[in-house]
Design a protein around this motif. Structure first.
Motif, PDB file in Angstrom:
ATOM      1  N   PHE A   1       0.853  -1.183   0.000  1.00 54.94           N
ATOM      2  CA  PHE A   1       0.000   0.000   0.000  1.00 54.94           C
ATOM      3  C   PHE A   1       0.882   1.223   0.000  1.00 54.94           C
ATOM      4  N   PHE A   2       0.466   2.248  -0.716  1.00 54.97           N
ATOM      5  CA  PHE A   2       1.124   3.535  -0.618  1.00 54.97           C
ATOM      6  C   PHE A   2       0.125   4.611  -0.996  1.00 54.97           C
TER       7      PHE A   2
ATOM      8  N   PHE B   1      -4.856  -3.942  -9.279  1.00 60.83           N
ATOM      9  CA  PHE B   1      -4.559  -3.031  -8.191  1.00 60.83           C
ATOM     10  C   PHE B   1      -5.739  -2.097  -8.020  1.00 60.83           C
ATOM     11  N   THR B   2      -5.793  -1.428  -6.877  1.00 57.83           N
ATOM     12  CA  THR B   2      -6.899  -0.551  -6.548  1.00 57.83           C
ATOM     13  C   THR B   2      -6.374   0.850  -6.278  1.00 57.83           C
ATOM     14  N   ILE B   3      -7.068   1.841  -6.821  1.00 52.43           N
ATOM     15  CA  ILE B   3      -6.797   3.237  -6.511  1.00 52.43           C
ATOM     16  C   ILE B   3      -8.007   3.725  -5.729  1.00 52.43           C
ATOM     17  N   LEU B   4      -7.770   4.116  -4.482  1.00 54.21           N
ATOM     18  CA  LEU B   4      -8.860   4.440  -3.574  1.00 54.21           C
ATOM     19  C   LEU B   4      -8.841   5.910  -3.187  1.00 54.21           C
ATOM     20  N   LEU B   5      -9.984   6.552  -3.325  1.00 60.15           N
ATOM     21  CA  LEU B   5     -10.191   7.916  -2.840  1.00 60.15           C
ATOM     22  C   LEU B   5     -10.866   7.794  -1.484  1.00 60.15           C
ATOM     23  N   GLN B   6     -10.158   8.161  -0.445  1.00 59.72           N
ATOM     24  CA  GLN B   6     -10.656   8.041   0.921  1.00 59.72           C
ATOM     25  C   GLN B   6     -11.163   9.407   1.393  1.00 59.72           C
ATOM     26  N   ASP B   7     -12.303   9.413   2.068  1.00 61.90           N
ATOM     27  CA  ASP B   7     -12.788  10.683   2.609  1.00 61.90           C
ATOM     28  C   ASP B   7     -11.989  11.049   3.863  1.00 61.90           C
TER      29      ASP B   7
ATOM     30  N   ILE C   1     -13.074  11.195   6.868  1.00 59.87           N
ATOM     31  CA  ILE C   1     -13.560  10.537   8.080  1.00 59.87           C
ATOM     32  C   ILE C   1     -12.593   9.453   8.524  1.00 59.87           C
ATOM     33  N   GLY C   2     -11.979   8.776   7.559  1.00 57.63           N
ATOM     34  CA  GLY C   2     -11.037   7.711   7.889  1.00 57.63           C
ATOM     35  C   GLY C   2     -11.733   6.393   8.147  1.00 57.63           C
ATOM     36  N   GLY C   3     -11.014   5.471   8.720  1.00 57.54           N
ATOM     37  CA  GLY C   3     -11.560   4.157   9.018  1.00 57.54           C
ATOM     38  C   GLY C   3     -10.920   3.048   8.199  1.00 57.54           C
TER      39      GLY C   3
ATOM     40  N   SER D   1      -5.810   9.354   6.627  1.00 58.48           N
ATOM     41  CA  SER D   1      -6.440  10.044   5.513  1.00 58.48           C
ATOM     42  C   SER D   1      -5.705  11.353   5.267  1.00 58.48           C
ATOM     43  N   ILE D   2      -5.161  11.507   4.060  1.00 56.57           N
ATOM     44  CA  ILE D   2      -4.473  12.723   3.657  1.00 56.57           C
ATOM     45  C   ILE D   2      -5.319  13.368   2.572  1.00 56.57           C
ATOM     46  N   HIS D   3      -5.785  14.590   2.836  1.00 57.03           N
ATOM     47  CA  HIS D   3      -6.662  15.268   1.889  1.00 57.03           C
ATOM     48  C   HIS D   3      -5.956  15.427   0.540  1.00 57.03           C
TER      49      HIS D   3
END
Length: 193
Positions: free
Chosen positions: A3-4, A149-155, A157-159, A173-175
Motif C-alpha cells: 500500500f502507498f 490493483f486498486t486506486i482508492l479515494l478516501q474521505d 472521516i477515515g476508518g 487520511s491525507i486530503h
C-alpha cells in the motif's frame, strides 16, 4: 501486500472533493430516485445495493454501495460528467502506475499494459450511514480487492485499515491523496515473465 499513498497525481483537489460529495449525495437522496439502479445482478453496468454479500457473508456489512463499470466502453453515465472526468483521470494515473511497476520489475515499460492489466475500471462508492447501535457492530469485514490493483479515494472521516504482519494498521487520511493497493498484483503470478 503493498500500500502507498500518491500525491501530486494530476487530479485536481476539486475533482476529488466533488466525487466524494457526489457519492454522498447519491446515497442520501430519496430511495425512489435510487430504485432504478437497485440490483444484485452483477452483469449490469450500474448497481446500487446494500450488503452486496448479504446471502453469503456470516454477518451483514453496514454499508450501501454504488458500483459502476466505467471501462471498457461505459456510456451509461453520459449525464454525469464528473464520473467521466474522474474515471478518465484515474485511468491515466493507472496507466502511469502500470508503466512504473513494469520498470520496477525490470520489464519493458509497456509490459503490464500490453498483457491487459489496465483494461478495466470499476468505480465503487461506499456509504456508511449512521448506525443506530454502533456498539453491536463489527465494522466492515476483511477482504481482498478483486482487481489487479486498486486506486482508492478516501474521505476525511477515515476508518480504512490494512493488514500487515497479522496486525491491523490505520491508513491516515491525507486530503488529496489516493491510496494504491497492490495486494492482488503482488500475489498474482505473472505467467508471461
Amino acid at each position: 501486500m503493498g500500500f502507498f499513498q500518491v500525491i501530486n497525481h494530476g487530479i485536481p483537489l476539486t475533482t476529488l472533493d466533488e466525487m466524494i460529495d457526489g457519492i454522498r449525495r447519491f446515497h442520501e437522496q430519496d430511495k425512489e430516485a435510487k430504485k432504478e439502479f437497485y440490483s444484485r445482478d452483477n452483469s449490469r453496468k450500474v448497481i446500487y445495493n446494500s450488503n452486496f454479500d448479504l446471502y453469503v457473508a456470516e454477518a451483514a456489512n453496514w454499508r450501501d454501495t454504488l458500483r459502476c463499470v466505467m471501462a471498457p466502453c461505459s456510456l451509461f453515465l453520459k449525464n454525469c460528467l464528473l464520473f467521466v472526468e474522474y474515471s478518465n483521470r484515474v485511468m491515466k494515473l493507472g496507466q502511469t502506475l502500470l508503466e512504473l511497476l513494469s520498470e520496477a520489475l525490470g520489464l519493458n515499460r509497456s509490459y503490464l499494459e500490453d498483457i491487459g492489466c489496465g483494461e478495466g475500471l470499476l468505480m465503487v462508492g461506499h456509504y456508511y450511514s449512521p448506525c443506530p447501535e454502533p456498539d453491536l457492530t463489527l465494522g466492515t469485514g476483511s477482504h481482498t480487492d478483486s482487481g489487479f490493483f486498486t486506486i482508492l479515494l478516501q474521505d476525511q472521516i477515515g476508518g480504512l485499515q490494512v493488514l500487515q504482519q497479522n496486525q491491523w494498521l490505520d491508513v491516515k487520511s491525507i486530503h488529496g491523496a489516493l491510496v494504491v493497493n497492490l495486494g492482488y498484483m503482488m500475489q498474482a503470478s505473472l505467467p508471461y515473465l
